[in-house]
Scaffold this motif. Sequence first.
Motif, PDB file in Angstrom:
ATOM      1  N   TYR A 295       0.927  -1.111   0.032  1.00 32.88           N
ATOM      2  CA  TYR A 295       0.064   0.008  -0.029  1.00 32.88           C
ATOM      3  C   TYR A 295       1.001   1.378  -0.015  1.00 32.88           C
ATOM      4  O   TYR A 295       1.982   1.278   0.657  1.00 32.88           O
ATOM      5  CB  TYR A 295      -0.914  -0.160   1.263  1.00 32.88           C
ATOM      6  CG  TYR A 295      -1.718   1.221   1.363  1.00 32.88           C
ATOM      7  CD1 TYR A 295      -1.971   1.619   3.013  1.00 32.88           C
ATOM      8  CD2 TYR A 295      -2.343   1.938   0.594  1.00 32.88           C
ATOM      9  CE1 TYR A 295      -2.388   2.916   3.013  1.00 32.88           C
ATOM     10  CE2 TYR A 295      -3.231   2.753   0.878  1.00 32.88           C
ATOM     11  CZ  TYR A 295      -3.284   3.493   2.237  1.00 32.88           C
ATOM     12  OH  TYR A 295      -4.151   4.456   2.272  1.00 32.88           O
ATOM     13  N   SER A 297       0.643   5.424   0.501  1.00 31.21           N
ATOM     14  CA  SER A 297      -0.094   6.662   1.104  1.00 31.21           C
ATOM     15  C   SER A 297       0.692   7.997   1.281  1.00 31.21           C
ATOM     16  O   SER A 297       2.030   7.941   1.103  1.00 31.21           O
ATOM     17  CB  SER A 297      -0.453   6.131   2.539  1.00 31.21           C
ATOM     18  OG  SER A 297      -1.150   7.394   3.141  1.00 31.21           O
ATOM     19  N   GLY A 301      -4.004   9.119   2.803  1.00 30.43           N
ATOM     20  CA  GLY A 301      -4.909   8.123   2.122  1.00 30.43           C
ATOM     21  C   GLY A 301      -4.162   7.761   0.891  1.00 30.43           C
ATOM     22  O   GLY A 301      -2.850   7.957   0.815  1.00 30.43           O
ATOM     23  N   ASN A 302      -4.912   6.921   0.204  1.00 26.77           N
ATOM     24  CA  ASN A 302      -4.238   6.097  -0.915  1.00 26.77           C
ATOM     25  C   ASN A 302      -3.607   7.182  -1.732  1.00 26.77           C
ATOM     26  O   ASN A 302      -4.585   7.789  -2.462  1.00 26.77           O
ATOM     27  CB  ASN A 302      -5.249   5.257  -1.509  1.00 26.77           C
ATOM     28  CG  ASN A 302      -4.769   4.141  -2.462  1.00 26.77           C
ATOM     29  OD1 ASN A 302      -3.590   4.429  -3.097  1.00 26.77           O
ATOM     30  ND2 ASN A 302      -4.949   2.870  -2.340  1.00 26.77           N
ATOM     31  N   ASP A 305      -5.462   7.609  -5.230  1.00 23.23           N
ATOM     32  CA  ASP A 305      -6.762   8.305  -5.650  1.00 23.23           C
ATOM     33  C   ASP A 305      -6.506   9.887  -5.576  1.00 23.23           C
ATOM     34  O   ASP A 305      -7.444  10.572  -5.680  1.00 23.23           O
ATOM     35  CB  ASP A 305      -7.488   8.045  -4.306  1.00 23.23           C
ATOM     36  CG  ASP A 305      -7.960   6.401  -4.024  1.00 23.23           C
ATOM     37  OD1 ASP A 305      -8.106   6.037  -3.090  1.00 23.23           O
ATOM     38  OD2 ASP A 305      -8.070   5.675  -5.317  1.00 23.23           O
ATOM     39  N   GLU A 326      -0.793   1.701   7.409  1.00 28.40           N
ATOM     40  CA  GLU A 326      -1.900   2.138   8.031  1.00 28.40           C
ATOM     41  C   GLU A 326      -1.545   2.699   9.296  1.00 28.40           C
ATOM     42  O   GLU A 326      -2.129   3.496   9.917  1.00 28.40           O
ATOM     43  CB  GLU A 326      -2.810   1.152   7.881  1.00 28.40           C
ATOM     44  CG  GLU A 326      -3.473   0.936   6.718  1.00 28.40           C
ATOM     45  CD  GLU A 326      -4.356  -0.273   6.319  1.00 28.40           C
ATOM     46  OE1 GLU A 326      -5.204  -0.233   5.519  1.00 28.40           O
ATOM     47  OE2 GLU A 326      -4.660  -1.112   7.486  1.00 28.40           O
ATOM     48  N   GLU A 329      -0.486   6.117   9.164  1.00 26.85           N
ATOM     49  CA  GLU A 329      -1.700   6.782   8.824  1.00 26.85           C
ATOM     50  C   GLU A 329      -2.325   7.330  10.133  1.00 26.85           C
ATOM     51  O   GLU A 329      -3.074   8.531  10.369  1.00 26.85           O
ATOM     52  CB  GLU A 329      -2.707   6.477   7.893  1.00 26.85           C
ATOM     53  CG  GLU A 329      -2.136   6.360   6.172  1.00 26.85           C
ATOM     54  CD  GLU A 329      -3.182   5.557   5.561  1.00 26.85           C
ATOM     55  OE1 GLU A 329      -3.741   4.754   5.928  1.00 26.85           O
ATOM     56  OE2 GLU A 329      -3.257   6.031   4.332  1.00 26.85           O
ATOM     57  N   ARG A 333      -3.099  10.748  11.981  1.00 25.08           N
ATOM     58  CA  ARG A 333      -4.435  11.265  12.447  1.00 25.08           C
ATOM     59  C   ARG A 333      -4.563  11.604  13.884  1.00 25.08           C
ATOM     60  O   ARG A 333      -4.956  12.544  14.308  1.00 25.08           O
ATOM     61  CB  ARG A 333      -5.407  10.192  12.445  1.00 25.08           C
ATOM     62  CG  ARG A 333      -5.983   9.935  10.730  1.00 25.08           C
ATOM     63  CD  ARG A 333      -7.143   8.986  10.770  1.00 25.08           C
ATOM     64  NE  ARG A 333      -6.983   7.799  11.463  1.00 25.08           N
ATOM     65  CZ  ARG A 333      -6.567   6.807  10.272  1.00 25.08           C
ATOM     66  NH1 ARG A 333      -6.249   7.164   9.247  1.00 25.08           N
ATOM     67  NH2 ARG A 333      -6.063   5.664  10.933  1.00 25.08           N
TER      68      ARG A 333
END
Length: 354
Positions: A295, A297, A301-302, A305, A326, A329, A333
Motif C-alpha cells: 500500500y 499513502s 490516504g491512498n 486516489d 496504515e 496514517e 491522524r
Amino acid sequence: MAQIMTIERHILEQQKQFPNATGSFTRLLYDIALSAKIIARETTRAGLVGILGASDDHNVYGEQQQKLDIFADQTIFKMNDHSGQLCAMASEEHEDIMHIPPYYDNGKYVLLYDPLDGSSNIDVNVSVGTIFAVHRKISRGQQGTLEDLLQPGRRLAASGYVTYGSSTMMVYSTGQGVHGFTLDPSVGEFLLSHENIRVPDKTTYYSANQGNEKYWTPGMRRFTKWLQGIEGEGRKPLGHRYIGSLVADFHRNMLRGGIFFYPGDLQEPEKPFGKMRLMFEAQAIAFLAEQAGGYGSDGLGNLLDIQPHSLHQRVPLIVGNRDLVEKAEQYIRDYDQEWVAAYRPFRDKTLTTP
Ligand code: P6P
C-alpha cells in the motif's frame, strides 16, 4: 532445460489475456526495456567513459544534472518517440509536456518517467534507477495533452522501474501482478527471475532519512519510535536500511518486507508536501506496491486516489506493508492535525505546488 522467459515473451503472454489487445502496449513495453538495456550499458561503465560528473545543466528543481541523467532522459525519449505508441511524454528532467515530433505518428498512451532516480549517487557507485508510468490517452484529438498526463494512479495502464545495481533488473506491472526480470548481459535479454512478487507478511526494514528527524511531525516521530520498538507495545525493532535511491530502497523492501517513508513536514510551512514527485516517482511506486499486496499513502490516504493538478507536484510517500503504512496514517491522524491542515489544500488542488 528450464523454460527461458524473456520480458518480451512475458509481455506477449500477458497481452493474450486482453482479447482486444492490439499489441501496441506490448511494443511500448519492449521499447522501455530496450531503453533500460542502453542505459544499463552506460551506468555500468560510467566511470570508464568520462560520463560521470555533473554537467553544467540544471533541471526544473535547480538540481545539478548529472551527465548520465541527461543521457538516460534522451535515450528514453528517442527510443519511444517514433514507435507510434505514444501521444506525449513527460520527464522529471523537463518542465513541460513533451510532444511527439510531427513526422511521427501519435499513439494511445502517454509515458511519464524519472530517467535516473537517485542520480546524486552516480558518482559514488550506488544503485540508481529509472521509474516509469503509462496512462491511456483520454483527451480528444491526435496530440497528447496535460489531461492525459495528470490522471490519478488508479487509472494507470502500467508502471515499473529499472534498478541499475549489482545486476540490472526491470520490474513492471500491467495490473496483473508484479514481475521482475534480470538482465543477462551475455545475451542482452531481461529474463524472468521474480514472477508475481508479493510483499512478505514478515516486515524486515524501515527506510527513511533519519537525518531529517528533527523536522518530522510529532506523529511520524512517534511512528518511527514504534517501528524501533521504543513506543507502543515494544515490538521487535525493524532494521534500518536507507540507500538514498528510492528504487533501490523500495525494491529491497518489496522483496524483504518493510516500509519506506519520505514524509511531509513543517520545516518550511509553505512546503508541507515532502520531496517525492507524484507523477514521476510516487504514483508508479504506489501502483506496484498495491499490485504486490502492499500500500502507498501520502499520509492521509491512498496515493492512487489523488487527482494530480500539476506535472511536478510533490507528495509525501509512505509505502510498503499495508499494516505498517496504515499504522503511520493512524499516528498522523492522532498527532499531526497541524500538518494535515497545512498539507490538505495542496493535495485537494485548492493550491498548486511549484
Ligand atoms: P534525501 C533521489 O534524489 C530521491 O528522489 C529518491 O531517489 C531518494 O529516495 C530521495 O530522493 C533521497 O532524498 O533527501 O534522503 O537525500
